[in-house]
Design a protein around this motif. Sequence first.
Motif, PDB file in Angstrom:
ATOM      1  N   ARG A 183       0.833  -1.210   0.000  1.00 25.68           N
ATOM      2  CA  ARG A 183       0.000   0.000   0.000  1.00 25.68           C
ATOM      3  C   ARG A 183       0.861   1.252   0.000  1.00 25.68           C
ATOM      4  N   ALA A 184       1.994   1.194   0.689  1.00 30.29           N
ATOM      5  CA  ALA A 184       2.884   2.353   0.758  1.00 30.29           C
ATOM      6  C   ALA A 184       3.510   2.658  -0.597  1.00 30.29           C
ATOM      7  N   LEU A 185       3.575   1.672  -1.486  1.00 29.64           N
ATOM      8  CA  LEU A 185       4.155   1.894  -2.810  1.00 29.64           C
ATOM      9  C   LEU A 185       3.197   2.593  -3.766  1.00 29.64           C
ATOM     10  N   LEU A 186       1.900   2.547  -3.484  1.00 30.65           N
ATOM     11  CA  LEU A 186       0.927   3.178  -4.373  1.00 30.65           C
ATOM     12  C   LEU A 186       1.017   4.694  -4.232  1.00 30.65           C
ATOM     13  N   PRO A 187       1.054   5.415  -5.345  1.00 35.96           N
ATOM     14  CA  PRO A 187       1.123   6.877  -5.263  1.00 35.96           C
ATOM     15  C   PRO A 187      -0.104   7.438  -4.545  1.00 35.96           C
ATOM     16  N   THR A 188       0.124   8.360  -3.640  1.00 32.67           N
ATOM     17  CA  THR A 188      -0.985   8.938  -2.876  1.00 32.67           C
ATOM     18  C   THR A 188      -1.743   9.996  -3.669  1.00 32.67           C
ATOM     19  N   GLU A 189      -1.122  10.567  -4.704  1.00 37.42           N
ATOM     20  CA  GLU A 189      -1.788  11.629  -5.463  1.00 37.42           C
ATOM     21  C   GLU A 189      -2.750  11.090  -6.521  1.00 37.42           C
ATOM     22  N   ILE A 190      -2.783   9.786  -6.694  1.00 42.19           N
ATOM     23  CA  ILE A 190      -3.675   9.182  -7.689  1.00 42.19           C
ATOM     24  C   ILE A 190      -4.794   8.450  -6.970  1.00 42.19           C
ATOM     25  N   PRO A 191      -6.052   8.736  -7.316  1.00 46.78           N
ATOM     26  CA  PRO A 191      -7.166   8.019  -6.674  1.00 46.78           C
ATOM     27  C   PRO A 191      -7.310   6.613  -7.261  1.00 46.78           C
ATOM     28  N   TRP A 192      -6.850   5.616  -6.518  1.00 43.58           N
ATOM     29  CA  TRP A 192      -6.936   4.223  -6.946  1.00 43.58           C
ATOM     30  C   TRP A 192      -8.277   3.636  -6.565  1.00 43.58           C
ATOM     31  N   ARG A 193      -8.762   2.754  -7.387  1.00 48.43           N
ATOM     32  CA  ARG A 193      -9.978   2.004  -7.083  1.00 48.43           C
ATOM     33  C   ARG A 193      -9.592   0.540  -7.003  1.00 48.43           C
ATOM     34  N   GLU A 194     -10.219  -0.172  -6.093  1.00 46.79           N
ATOM     35  CA  GLU A 194      -9.981  -1.606  -5.986  1.00 46.79           C
ATOM     36  C   GLU A 194     -11.204  -2.340  -6.503  1.00 46.79           C
ATOM     37  N   ALA A 195     -10.966  -3.446  -7.191  1.00 45.03           N
ATOM     38  CA  ALA A 195     -12.066  -4.228  -7.747  1.00 45.03           C
ATOM     39  C   ALA A 195     -11.637  -5.675  -7.872  1.00 45.03           C
ATOM     40  N   GLY A 196     -12.628  -6.548  -7.885  1.00 50.99           N
ATOM     41  CA  GLY A 196     -12.365  -7.945  -8.165  1.00 50.99           C
ATOM     42  C   GLY A 196     -12.319  -8.159  -9.670  1.00 50.99           C
ATOM     43  N   LEU A 197     -11.717  -9.243 -10.090  1.00 46.35           N
ATOM     44  CA  LEU A 197     -11.571  -9.522 -11.511  1.00 46.35           C
ATOM     45  C   LEU A 197     -12.920  -9.604 -12.212  1.00 46.35           C
ATOM     46  N   THR A 198     -13.908 -10.183 -11.553  1.00 48.81           N
ATOM     47  CA  THR A 198     -15.227 -10.307 -12.186  1.00 48.81           C
ATOM     48  C   THR A 198     -15.947  -8.967 -12.306  1.00 48.81           C
ATOM     49  N   GLU A 199     -15.490  -7.954 -11.571  1.00 54.72           N
ATOM     50  CA  GLU A 199     -16.095  -6.629 -11.669  1.00 54.72           C
ATOM     51  C   GLU A 199     -15.631  -5.862 -12.901  1.00 54.72           C
ATOM     52  N   ILE A 200     -14.455  -6.182 -13.406  1.00 59.01           N
ATOM     53  CA  ILE A 200     -13.913  -5.389 -14.506  1.00 59.01           C
ATOM     54  C   ILE A 200     -13.900  -6.120 -15.837  1.00 59.01           C
ATOM     55  N   MET A 201     -14.191  -7.405 -15.823  1.00 55.87           N
ATOM     56  CA  MET A 201     -14.232  -8.129 -17.089  1.00 55.87           C
ATOM     57  C   MET A 201     -15.405  -9.094 -17.100  1.00 55.87           C
ATOM     58  N   GLU A 202     -15.898  -9.344 -18.273  1.00 56.14           N
ATOM     59  CA  GLU A 202     -16.992 -10.289 -18.408  1.00 56.14           C
ATOM     60  C   GLU A 202     -16.415 -11.687 -18.283  1.00 56.14           C
ATOM     61  N   TRP A 203     -17.012 -12.483 -17.448  1.00 54.57           N
ATOM     62  CA  TRP A 203     -16.496 -13.820 -17.184  1.00 54.57           C
ATOM     63  C   TRP A 203     -17.424 -14.840 -17.818  1.00 54.57           C
ATOM     64  N   ASP A 204     -16.894 -15.604 -18.743  1.00 56.46           N
ATOM     65  CA  ASP A 204     -17.664 -16.644 -19.404  1.00 56.46           C
ATOM     66  C   ASP A 204     -16.903 -17.947 -19.233  1.00 56.46           C
TER      67      ASP A 204
END
Length: 114
Positions: free
Chosen positions: A82-103
Amino acid sequence: RRVGLRLAGIEGSAPVVSDPRTMAQLRAATRILGTLDRVQAKRERVQARRTRSDEELRSRFPPVVVPTYPGDEDLFRDPGFRALLPTEIPWREAGLTEIMEWDPAPERAPVEDP
């Protein structure tokens, strides 16, 4: 250096890397490190031609941290990661099934013995 080799029991010779994968990785790292000046110069030329800012691109395509490999969930929860993630960028967290269609692969009929 020679004293260290002697203490390690490697009298008169240097360590030898013979594993093909290790050699490939060392060649790749050597090439990357040997061309950093050219890469930086090319990056500067590309950046100079940009018409959209980083902020505009991030507003349209926000960065998402997505666990994709076994162990990623644990890694992404780790305070060190978490400390490596830039603080000035708003990151979003998601599961794989949230960002891609799973077939998932369709179930196959069992093969019958002749």
